[in-house]
Scaffold this motif. Structure first.
Motif, PDB file in Angstrom:
ATOM      1  N   PHE A  43     -49.330  -3.599  28.441  1.00 21.67           N
ATOM      2  CA  PHE A  43     -49.504  -3.173  27.054  1.00 21.67           C
ATOM      3  C   PHE A  43     -50.970  -2.879  26.710  1.00 21.67           C
ATOM      4  CE2 PHE A  43     -45.316  -5.143  26.729  1.00 21.67           C
ATOM      5  CZ  PHE A  43     -44.652  -4.291  25.855  1.00 21.67           C
TER       6      PHE A  43
ATOM      7  N   THR B  68     -43.886  -7.972  20.928  1.00 22.41           N
ATOM      8  CA  THR B  68     -44.879  -7.171  20.206  1.00 22.41           C
ATOM      9  C   THR B  68     -45.612  -8.011  19.180  1.00 22.41           C
ATOM     10  OG1 THR B  68     -43.557  -5.154  20.500  1.00 22.41           O
ATOM     11  CG2 THR B  68     -45.193  -5.131  18.760  1.00 22.41           C
TER      12      THR B  68
ATOM     13  N   SER C 190     -43.230  -4.354  14.078  1.00 18.73           N
ATOM     14  CA  SER C 190     -42.220  -3.495  14.682  1.00 18.73           C
ATOM     15  C   SER C 190     -41.057  -3.395  13.705  1.00 18.73           C
ATOM     16  CB  SER C 190     -41.757  -4.072  16.027  1.00 18.73           C
ATOM     17  OG  SER C 190     -41.237  -5.385  15.834  1.00 18.73           O
TER      18      SER C 190
END
Length: 299
Positions: A95, A118, A126
């Motif tokens: 990432f 995330t 998100s």
């Protein structure tokens, strides 16, 4: 403060991938709808991937998602469907580029794996919402909330609960998703921080005892003690048992959190249902719960 990826605008490019189960039908109608929003839609190799139950083997699905994580021209990544498979590839995704250029990742069900990661590892918001494979069966309103979430338009929810809520007013960062996946994230770098958060939960196809077990695991690990609020979505598709469990999911949830005093609401339109409303994971929300009415808004 969690990072908010740039909202979409007309002309932006988005990608659709299948990081879990394979597609069983065409998503052409969903692509056409996304294009009608003014977006350029790119599909990954996993959209046509086929490896047993998965949308390609782990290597293909990993490479496919990695391609769009790394591509700065892609402003959002939509999972075409859920199923199972995210946990098999999440640790293989680099990432680094995502950290430099955050983008929206959207989906629900098994995609909770990526929503949780995330937020936990990348401190980035998100979207928990409808996926292209569910567009045809999803309500027009639920798909419209996804569009609003992606484009940064105002999102507020007011609804009536048929189940008696535990009233209260609270504010906090919204976290949550599929209960089974959230439990699977425990003890890993993808585990969300539950302290002072508003937690929303949903699940499908589980028996009451399994729901009870997972919730009690969250309680024993201290995850439920310091919440600011609890939102219960749909727990549907419950498999019948020869000997009844004796409690509905709602009843056992109230029992499990009875010693805490934060607001709890039921029937929230989120989960494996037609009216699966989009929720922004990692954003600050205001939750107002009355006995049979709920209002959720974003700060």
């Amino acid at each position: 403060m969690n990072i908010q990826p740039p909202y979409l605008k007309k002309g932006d490019k988005i990608a659709i991938v299948c990081p879990a189960n394979k597609l069983r039908k065409s998503i052409a109608p969903a692509i056409a709808l996304l294009e009608s929003w003014g977006l350029e839609v790119i599909t990954g190799k996993s959209i046509t991937g086929d490896h047993f139950n998965f949308a390609g083997d782990d290597a293909l699905r990993t490479a496919d998602l990695q391609t769009f994580v790394d591509d700065s021209s892609i402003k959002a990544i939509l999972a075409a469907r859920g199923g199972y498979g995210g946990i098999r590839i999440i640790d293989q995704i680099d990432f680094s580029a995502f950290n430099r250029n955050p983008k929206w990742i959207a989906g629900f069900s098994d995609i909770t794996t990526f929503l949780s990661h995330t937020l936990a590892a990348l401190h980035t918001q998100s979207i928990h919402g409808q996926m292209p494979a569910s567009f045809e069966t999803g309500s027009a309103n639920s798909i419209e909330t996804l569009r609003k979430a992606l484009f940064g338009e105002e999102l507020n929810y007011t609804y009536k609960s048929t189940i008696t809520n535990r009233p209260g007013h609270t504010e906090g960062v919204l976290i949550g998703g599929n209960l089974s996946i959230l439990v699977a994230m425990q003890g890993s770098v993808s585990e969300m921080d539950y302290t002072d958060k508003i937690l929303f939960l949903e699940d499908v196809g589980e028996q009451e005892y399994a729901i009870d077990r997972m919730l009690r695991m969250l309680k024993r690990s201290g995850k439920l003690a310091h919440l600011r609020g609890l939102i219960i979505g749909s727990f549907n598709g419950i498999k019948p048992q020869e000997i009844p469990f004796g409690q509905t999911p709602e009843e056992l949830i109230l029992e499990i959190v009875s010693e805490y005093n934060y607001p709890v609401c039921f029937n929230f339109p989120v989960g494996h249902i037609e009216d699966n409303q989009a929720l922004i994971v990692g954003s600050t929300a205001i939750l107002h719960v009355q006995t049979h009415e709920v209002i959720l808004s974003y700060q």
